[in-house]
Design an enzyme around this catalytic site. Sequence first.
Site, PDB file in Angstrom:
ATOM      1  N   LEU A 145      23.381  76.858  12.989  1.00  0.00           N
ATOM      2  CA  LEU A 145      23.265  77.844  11.869  1.00  0.00           C
ATOM      3  C   LEU A 145      23.656  79.272  12.396  1.00  0.00           C
ATOM      4  O   LEU A 145      23.310  79.475  13.558  1.00  0.00           O
ATOM      5  CB  LEU A 145      22.150  77.716  10.972  1.00  0.00           C
ATOM      6  CG  LEU A 145      21.493  76.467  10.315  1.00  0.00           C
ATOM      7  CD1 LEU A 145      20.351  76.570   9.719  1.00  0.00           C
ATOM      8  CD2 LEU A 145      22.556  76.203   9.319  1.00  0.00           C
ATOM      9  N   ASP A 146      24.568  79.911  11.476  1.00  0.00           N
ATOM     10  CA  ASP A 146      24.522  81.414  11.699  1.00  0.00           C
ATOM     11  C   ASP A 146      23.159  82.094  12.045  1.00  0.00           C
ATOM     12  O   ASP A 146      21.976  81.678  11.460  1.00  0.00           O
ATOM     13  CB  ASP A 146      25.193  82.150  10.617  1.00  0.00           C
ATOM     14  CG  ASP A 146      26.784  81.734  10.568  1.00  0.00           C
ATOM     15  OD1 ASP A 146      27.224  81.173  11.593  1.00  0.00           O
ATOM     16  OD2 ASP A 146      27.313  82.046   9.619  1.00  0.00           O
ATOM     17  N   LYS A 147      23.281  83.121  12.804  1.00  0.00           N
ATOM     18  CA  LYS A 147      21.625  83.904  13.141  1.00  0.00           C
ATOM     19  C   LYS A 147      21.109  83.995  11.937  1.00  0.00           C
ATOM     20  O   LYS A 147      19.846  84.021  11.952  1.00  0.00           O
ATOM     21  CB  LYS A 147      22.112  85.156  14.048  1.00  0.00           C
ATOM     22  CG  LYS A 147      21.025  85.926  14.411  1.00  0.00           C
ATOM     23  CD  LYS A 147      21.392  87.361  15.217  1.00  0.00           C
ATOM     24  CE  LYS A 147      20.154  88.210  15.411  1.00  0.00           C
ATOM     25  NZ  LYS A 147      20.470  89.237  15.971  1.00  0.00           N
ATOM     26  N   THR A 149      21.397  82.994   8.964  1.00  0.00           N
ATOM     27  CA  THR A 149      21.163  81.833   7.935  1.00  0.00           C
ATOM     28  C   THR A 149      20.088  80.945   8.345  1.00  0.00           C
ATOM     29  O   THR A 149      19.812  80.802   9.476  1.00  0.00           O
ATOM     30  CB  THR A 149      22.391  80.965   7.915  1.00  0.00           C
ATOM     31  OG1 THR A 149      23.672  81.456   7.600  1.00  0.00           O
ATOM     32  CG2 THR A 149      22.112  79.808   7.007  1.00  0.00           C
ATOM     33  N   ARG A 248      30.443  81.265   3.500  1.00  0.00           N
ATOM     34  CA  ARG A 248      30.388  82.787   3.521  1.00  0.00           C
ATOM     35  C   ARG A 248      31.950  83.394   3.159  1.00  0.00           C
ATOM     36  O   ARG A 248      32.075  83.944   2.167  1.00  0.00           O
ATOM     37  CB  ARG A 248      29.900  83.642   4.889  1.00  0.00           C
ATOM     38  CG  ARG A 248      28.694  83.351   5.224  1.00  0.00           C
ATOM     39  CD  ARG A 248      28.393  83.625   6.404  1.00  0.00           C
ATOM     40  NE  ARG A 248      28.464  85.153   6.746  1.00  0.00           N
ATOM     41  CZ  ARG A 248      27.940  85.690   8.030  1.00  0.00           C
ATOM     42  NH1 ARG A 248      27.627  85.025   8.917  1.00  0.00           N
ATOM     43  NH2 ARG A 248      28.048  87.122   7.893  1.00  0.00           N
TER      44      ARG A 248
END
Length: 331
Positions: A145-147, A149, A248
């Site tokens: 997961l993105d930082k 998120t 996104r």
Amino acid sequence: MTAVQTLAVLQEESEIRLDRWFKRHFPDVNHGMLEKLLRTGQVKVDGKKAKSNQRLESGQMIRVPPLGVAPAADQPWERPAPVIDEAEARALVDAVLYMDDDVIVINKPPGLAVQGGTNMEKHLDGMLDVLRFDSVERPRLVHRLDKDTSGVLLLGRTVAATAKLAASFRSRKARKCYWALVVGSPKYPQGRIDAALAKMAGRMGDKVQVDEEDGRHAVTYYRIVEKALNKAAWLELEPRTGRTHQLRAHCTLLGTPIQGDGKYGGVDAYITGAVSKKLHLHARCLEVPHPRSKGVIRVTAPLPEHMQASFAFFGFEENSAGEPFVAFEED
């Protein structure tokens, strides 16, 4: 690193070259050192010898030997393990949503990077020994997961379980559901976004853009759960592919950037007033076949505090989205 590791290729790493995979995970291993490790069979892909330009597929298992000291210098190249204090360790254990002999599922907090990078001293991958519990093996990441998120993140507790879980992502047997608070409201209450995505060149290489000619196929389904006039909307998103920053970029393409996502939405990604400026994207649900039994794992992650506050601000109620997944269900 002083022990052999076996790491799974993540879904969003599919099709990258082996040498670039090493640069991402082990940036201090130079090209010459990697070539030597490959020639001597110390680095293998799915148990077989490999070449540095080999394209990888998600779910493949890469054997990484003890790397010791880089030959180009008389200094150990390995970065020290991040220091984990008791509060951080306790918070990570408390984040566990589901665990059995093969699988751990956690609710990743926003702001914690999954893997290390430039100037990234604190990251989940460096803290996974905290989640070893009674296992002789260190848990392994199945996806990322993105930082910024938050939400459901899947770990395999054994090499075999990690490989099977990663294969479920590759074959799209795994189902993921995200919640997002977006600025504005889509024109239609539900729909399908089908827009290929490609990484931007140069310094913007950590960002993607729509590119139907050279981009990779990317599909997202969405529906509006609730909306506050046309000021904001709560979307449920189901990605059918796993491209970098897919949700996104696709939300921005809809004309409704995710709240707090200045990277893609610019100044239009911020609602004025008391709403938090943090990214409002949460991996809410995951459904994946169990790697060993015939059952299915279904896990739901509660919202982080800033999203709870924003939902309350707009009068959104979590139960409006329907029944959450249960933790585990046998066939």
